[in-house]
Design an enzyme around this catalytic site. Structure first.
Site, PDB file in Angstrom:
ATOM      1  N   ASP B 130      19.512  33.334  26.623  1.00 40.01           N
ATOM      2  CA  ASP B 130      20.095  32.442  27.615  1.00 40.01           C
ATOM      3  C   ASP B 130      19.200  31.217  27.798  1.00 40.01           C
ATOM      4  O   ASP B 130      17.990  31.348  28.010  1.00 40.01           O
ATOM      5  CB  ASP B 130      20.261  33.200  28.931  1.00 40.01           C
ATOM      6  N   HIS B 137      20.603  21.044  36.990  1.00 42.45           N
ATOM      7  CA  HIS B 137      20.345  22.397  37.517  1.00 42.45           C
ATOM      8  C   HIS B 137      18.852  22.604  37.761  1.00 42.45           C
ATOM      9  O   HIS B 137      18.430  23.048  38.830  1.00 42.45           O
ATOM     10  CB  HIS B 137      20.873  23.426  36.501  1.00 42.45           C
ATOM     11  N   GLU B 201      26.601  31.967  37.507  1.00 44.47           N
ATOM     12  CA  GLU B 201      26.138  30.769  36.794  1.00 44.47           C
ATOM     13  C   GLU B 201      27.200  30.427  35.769  1.00 44.47           C
ATOM     14  O   GLU B 201      27.508  31.231  34.881  1.00 44.47           O
ATOM     15  CB  GLU B 201      24.780  30.999  36.116  1.00 44.47           C
ATOM     16  N   GLU B 203      28.421  28.919  32.613  1.00 49.62           N
ATOM     17  CA  GLU B 203      27.773  28.556  31.353  1.00 49.62           C
ATOM     18  C   GLU B 203      28.790  28.557  30.216  1.00 49.62           C
ATOM     19  O   GLU B 203      29.845  29.185  30.294  1.00 49.62           O
ATOM     20  CB  GLU B 203      26.670  29.557  31.001  1.00 49.62           C
ATOM     21  N   ASP B 235      26.629  34.164  33.901  1.00 52.15           N
ATOM     22  CA  ASP B 235      25.308  34.794  33.899  1.00 52.15           C
ATOM     23  C   ASP B 235      24.990  35.235  35.329  1.00 52.15           C
ATOM     24  O   ASP B 235      24.183  34.620  36.026  1.00 52.15           O
ATOM     25  CB  ASP B 235      24.291  33.767  33.386  1.00 52.15           C
ATOM     26  N   ARG B 239      19.672  36.668  43.161  1.00 51.56           N
ATOM     27  CA  ARG B 239      18.588  35.700  43.424  1.00 51.56           C
ATOM     28  C   ARG B 239      17.404  36.311  44.147  1.00 51.56           C
ATOM     29  O   ARG B 239      16.257  35.886  43.941  1.00 51.56           O
ATOM     30  CB  ARG B 239      19.123  34.514  44.223  1.00 51.56           C
ATOM     31  N   GLN B 242      15.523  38.183  41.617  1.00 51.99           N
ATOM     32  CA  GLN B 242      14.986  37.230  40.641  1.00 51.99           C
ATOM     33  C   GLN B 242      13.714  36.543  41.131  1.00 51.99           C
ATOM     34  O   GLN B 242      12.724  36.445  40.406  1.00 51.99           O
ATOM     35  CB  GLN B 242      16.054  36.185  40.309  1.00 51.99           C
ATOM     36  N   LYS B 255      19.199  39.734  35.996  1.00 52.28           N
ATOM     37  CA  LYS B 255      20.206  39.278  35.026  1.00 52.28           C
ATOM     38  C   LYS B 255      20.860  40.426  34.272  1.00 52.28           C
ATOM     39  O   LYS B 255      22.013  40.315  33.859  1.00 52.28           O
ATOM     40  CB  LYS B 255      19.541  38.339  34.014  1.00 52.28           C
ATOM     41  N   THR B 259      26.698  40.621  32.444  1.00 54.10           N
ATOM     42  CA  THR B 259      27.019  39.255  32.029  1.00 54.10           C
ATOM     43  C   THR B 259      28.464  39.280  31.563  1.00 54.10           C
ATOM     44  O   THR B 259      28.837  40.166  30.795  1.00 54.10           O
ATOM     45  CB  THR B 259      26.117  38.807  30.860  1.00 54.10           C
ATOM     46  N   GLU B 373      22.467  26.317  43.821  1.00 53.98           N
ATOM     47  CA  GLU B 373      22.481  24.858  43.990  1.00 53.98           C
ATOM     48  C   GLU B 373      23.401  24.438  45.130  1.00 53.98           C
ATOM     49  O   GLU B 373      23.051  23.580  45.950  1.00 53.98           O
ATOM     50  CB  GLU B 373      22.963  24.177  42.704  1.00 53.98           C
TER      51      GLU B 373
END
Lengths: 428, 428
Positions: B130, B137, B201, B203, B235, B239, B242, B255, B259, B373
Site C-alpha cells: 500500500d 493527504h 481510505e 484508494e 484500506d 486510527r 494505528q 490495517k 481490505t 482528514e
C-alpha cells in the site's frame, strides 16, 4: 507440550549419524522439510542424523499412515500445518527410526543422504510478518533516535511488528543480490545506487499451524496450538535505504530485497524440553496477551549464532567467524504473544504463514544480533585481521542454533546461510 | 496504449443496457472479473452493461480463442495477468459484443445478469503493498506530527509505501468486523477494546501483470506493461490502534483487519483515453522513476467518490451521501512510478499482486479521501441531520468512480462497498 518418551535422552536411532556428538538432528528432534534429489520433484522429508526420511516412500510401504503423514509427504508443508500441531506423526516417526524398530530394514532403504538432497522452502509462504521482540535490540538502536526514550512508544505494551514481503522469502543457500536504492548523501543530494549498508538480522522463523476465520481473533489459550514449529530467519536489511524510506510507514524496500529461512521446521513438540517461563515484564501484559501457560512455558531457550565467511577467509580455508552469540530466551515477548497479538484484531493467520521474531539480541555485547548494533562500537575485526563495517560482496552469513536444557538431548536447527552477490548493472 | 477502434465513442453493443446513460460498463470498458451463479463454481467474466459475458462458455462455443481467453475464464485471474497486458483479448471481446456482430445470437445466450451473479476476488492475492502517493493527504495529516514539516522526509523523492496484509483482502460486499485493539486513554492507561476510530481510505487498486525474477529490478520503461488494470480499494483503518502501534515499523493491526476491493478490473487498455501527463514535481524524479512515457501519459483522470449509508438513512430509504469527491489525477506519484519504485530493489512482483495507491485526496476540502482528514474541521453532518465522527456499526461505505475525458465514452468501475459489523464479544 509435556516431554514424553520421544524426548527420552536414552532414546537412540538405528541411523548411526543421529548419535554423532553435536548432531543437529538426533531422534529427539525430527524436523520436517521439503527436499528433492537429482531429477526428482520436491517432496516432504524428516531429518535424522545426516539423512532424510522420504515420508511419501514410507507411506507407500505402510511404514507411516494417516492424513498428517500424507500431508508431510507433499511438496509444501502448508497442508501439514493446516492440520495443526503434529504430535501424533512425531510418535510414529520416532518409533520407526528408534533402535530395534522392526521396520529398520525397510525404512533404511528410504533414507536419502542430506549431501545428495536439495532443500526447498518448507511452505508456500502466503504471508510474512516480522516482529521486533528484543528489548536489547530496540534499546541499542533507539538511542540514536532519542537517547532518553529509546524504545518505541508501544514496545512494553505489545510486540511491535510490520507486514513484510512474502514473495521474496528464499531458502538457505540462495544468494542475495545487493539491491539498488535511494538515500541522501552527506552533501544533501538524494541518489540511487547499490546499497552500501547491507546487514543481517538473526531471527527465529515461526511457522503457523491452523487457520482462524477473518474477524475471529486468536486468544492466548489458542496461540500455542497455532505454532507448528520454528526455524532460523535472516531478515536482510539495507540500512541506508531503510533509514530514508521508513518514516512513517515502516521498512519497505530495505527488507523486500530477500529474506532467507532455514529449510528444517523444528516442531514445538521437539522443543518441549526447552520451554521456560516467560520473562516477567512491567507493566504486566494485558489479559489478551497473558496466560498461565505462557507465564510457565512461553519462552524458549535456544542458543543462536551468526557467523561470517569473507572471500579471503574462504580462500584461506578459515572457519566461519562468530559475529553474534545470543539466546532466544532473552526476548521480551514470547512467540505465543506474537501470534495472539497478530490475531487480536481478527486478522486471519493461514497455515504455513511465516512470522519473524525480530532480531534476537541479548544484553551482552556478544549478543548483538545484527551489524547495526555491533557497529555502534566500531568496525568488526575478524580473526584473520580483516575488518568489516557492513557486508561486502562475497561475504556469506551463516546462522546456527541449538536448544539445550539440563536433562534433555540437545537439538539443532541446521543452517540458514546466504552470500551477498554483487549488485546488477542498472539496465541502460 | 494509444486509443484505437475499441475506444471509438461511436461503437455500440448489441447488449442494450451498455448504452444506458451513466452505465459503468459500456463496450469501451470491458473489465475482467470472477463471478459465480447459484450452485456454480467461480469463473471468469467480462462486464457489459448490466450483464456478464461468461468467458469459458464463449470459449467452448468458439466465440473467443487463445490462451488469454482461456486464462480469463479461470476462477482467478492470476493466469491472465501472468500473460501481461490483454490488448488482444480486448479486441476479440469488443468484436463479439459490438452491434452487428455475426455471433450475437450465440453470445447472447451466454450472458449472465449481474443481479444473479455473486462476485469474487479477481485474483488470489499473494502480496499486497500500500502506497501513500497523495501530497494533500500527507500534508493534511502530517501537520499534527510536525506543522513545519508535515510531509514524510522521503515523500518528494519516492512513493512511500509499506507491505500490507494479503490474507485479509476481501471483495466488495463482505462486512468488516470492528476489530479489538489496544491504545492509551486520556488517563494514560493502555486498554484493549473495540476500536473507536474506524475509518475508510479511498484508494485505487492496481493489479500487477507479469513477473520479474527476484534480484531483477523493474524499470520505468517496463512499468506500464506491469500494470494489468485498476479497481477501487478501501484500506480500512482503525486510527486509534494505528497511532499507538505505528512508530517505528508502520501500520500493522490497524490495517490487517480487512481490505475491500471492487470486483471488476478495468484494464489499462480501457483507460487509454484517460491518460494525462504526470504532474511536474520538484525535485524532478530520479532517472529510475522517470520516463518520457510517464511524463506524457503517467497520470489517470478518474473521478472517485466515497459515500455513506447509515442505518437511519437505510431505514429512511435515503440515497447514499457523498463524503468525498476527488480525482486520481491529483496524486503526486503515478502508478508506473509506484511499480518501478517497488521493483527498484529487485523485489519480485507477481501476477495478480495488489498495490493500493494510498488515500487519493486532492487539494479541495471536498476531496479529502478519509475521515481522518475530513474530521480535521469537525464532525460530518449528513443530509438527514445525523452527524458522524468515525464510523459506527451498521454504517456502509460505498466507493464509485468514473473516468471521463473530452471525446471519450466515460467508463465506470462498479462499486466497492462494505458495512461495519459490530465487534465480537471477546472470548471468555
Amino acid at each position: 507440550m509435556t516431554p514424553d518418551a520421544t524426548h527420552d535422552p536414552a532414546l537412540t536411532s538405528w541411523v548411526a549419524s543421529a548419535q554423532a556428538p553435536g548432531c543437529d538432528f538426533p531422534i529427539q528432534n525430527l524436523p520436517h522439510g521439503v527436499f528433492s534429489t537429482a531429477g526428482g520433484a520436491p517432496r516432504g522429508g524428516v531429518a535424522i542424523g545426516d539423512m532424510i526420511l522420504d515420508v511419501g516412500a514410507a507411506l507407500r510401504l505402510g511404514l507411516l499412515r494417516g492424513e498428517a503423514a500424507e500431508a508431510a509427504a507433499a511438496p509444501s508443508l502448508n497442508g501439514l500445518m493446516a492440520l495443526g500441531r503434529a504430535a501424533g506423526l512425531r510418535r510414529q516417526v520416532s518409533a520407526l527410526l528408534a533402535t530395534h524398530s522392526p521396520a529398520e530394514a525397510h525404512a533404511a532403504a528410504l533414507l536419502v543422504p542430506m549431501a545428495e538432497a536439495r532443500m526447498h522452502l518448507p511452505t508456500t509462504v502466503a504471508n510474512f510478518s516480522d516482529f521486533m521482540a528484543s528489548i536489547d535490540h530496540c534499546a541499542r538502536l533507539g538511542v540514536r533516535r532519542d537517547p532518553k526514550n529509546p524504545l518505541p512508544q508501544a514496545f512494553r505494551h505489545l510486540p511491535v511488528a510490520y507486514h513484510s514481503r512474502a514473495s521474496s522469502v528464499r531458502v538457505s543457500g540462495e544468494a542475495v543480490v545487493r539491491p539498488h536504492g535511494q538515500w541522501p548523501r552527506e552533501d544533501g543530494s538524494v541518489r540511487f545506487s547499490p546499497s552500501e549498508a547491507m546487514d543481517f538480522e538473526l531471527e527465529l522463523a515461526v511457522w503457523i499451524a491452523g487457520e482462524n476465520a477473518l474477524g475471529t481473533p486468536v486468544t492466548m489459550e489458542q496461540a500455542p496450538g497455532r505454532i507448528f514449529g520454528v526455524g532460523l530467519l535472516n531478515d536482510w536489511s539495507a540500512r541506508d535505504i531503510q533509514r530514508w524510506e521508513m518514516p512513517p510507514l515502516g521498512p519497505f524496500l530495505a527488507k523486500s530485497l530477500s529474506t532467507t529461512v532455514s529449510p528444517w521446521v523444528v516442531t514445538m513438540e521437539a522443543l518441549a524440553p526447552f520451554a521456560r517461563p516467560a520473562p516477567a515484564i512491567e507493566p504486566p501484559p494485558l489479559p489478551h496477551l497473558d496466560s498461565g501457560w505462557n507465564r510457565a512455558h512461553g519462552a524458549l531457550g535456544i542458543r543462536m549464532q551468526a557467523l561470517i565467511v569473507t572471500p579471503r577467509m574462504r580462500a584461506e580455508g578459515a572457519a566461519p567467524a562468530v559475529l553474534t552469540d545470543t539466546d532466544f530466551a532473552h526476548l521480551y515477548w514470547t512467540c505465543a504473544q506474537m501470534v495472539a497479538h497478530h490475531g487480536s484484531n481478527g486478522c486471519n493467520l493461514l497455515p504455513g504463514d511465516l512470522l519473524g521474531s525480530g532480531t534476537a539480541s541479548g544484553p551482552e555485547d556478544s549478543a548483538r544480533a545484527c551489524l547495526a548494533e555491533i557497529l555502534l562500537t566500531g568496525p568488526v575485526t575478524l580473526p584473520n585481521g580483516e575488518t568489516r563495517n557492513y557486508l561486502l560482496d562475497g561475504d556469506e552469513v551463516i546462522f546456527r542454533a541449538r536448544a539445550e536444557a539440563p536433562g534433555a538431548t540437545p537439538i539443532g536447527f541446521g543452517e540458514c546461510r546466504a552470500e551477498i552477490a554483487p549488485a546488477i548493472a542498472w539496465p541502460a
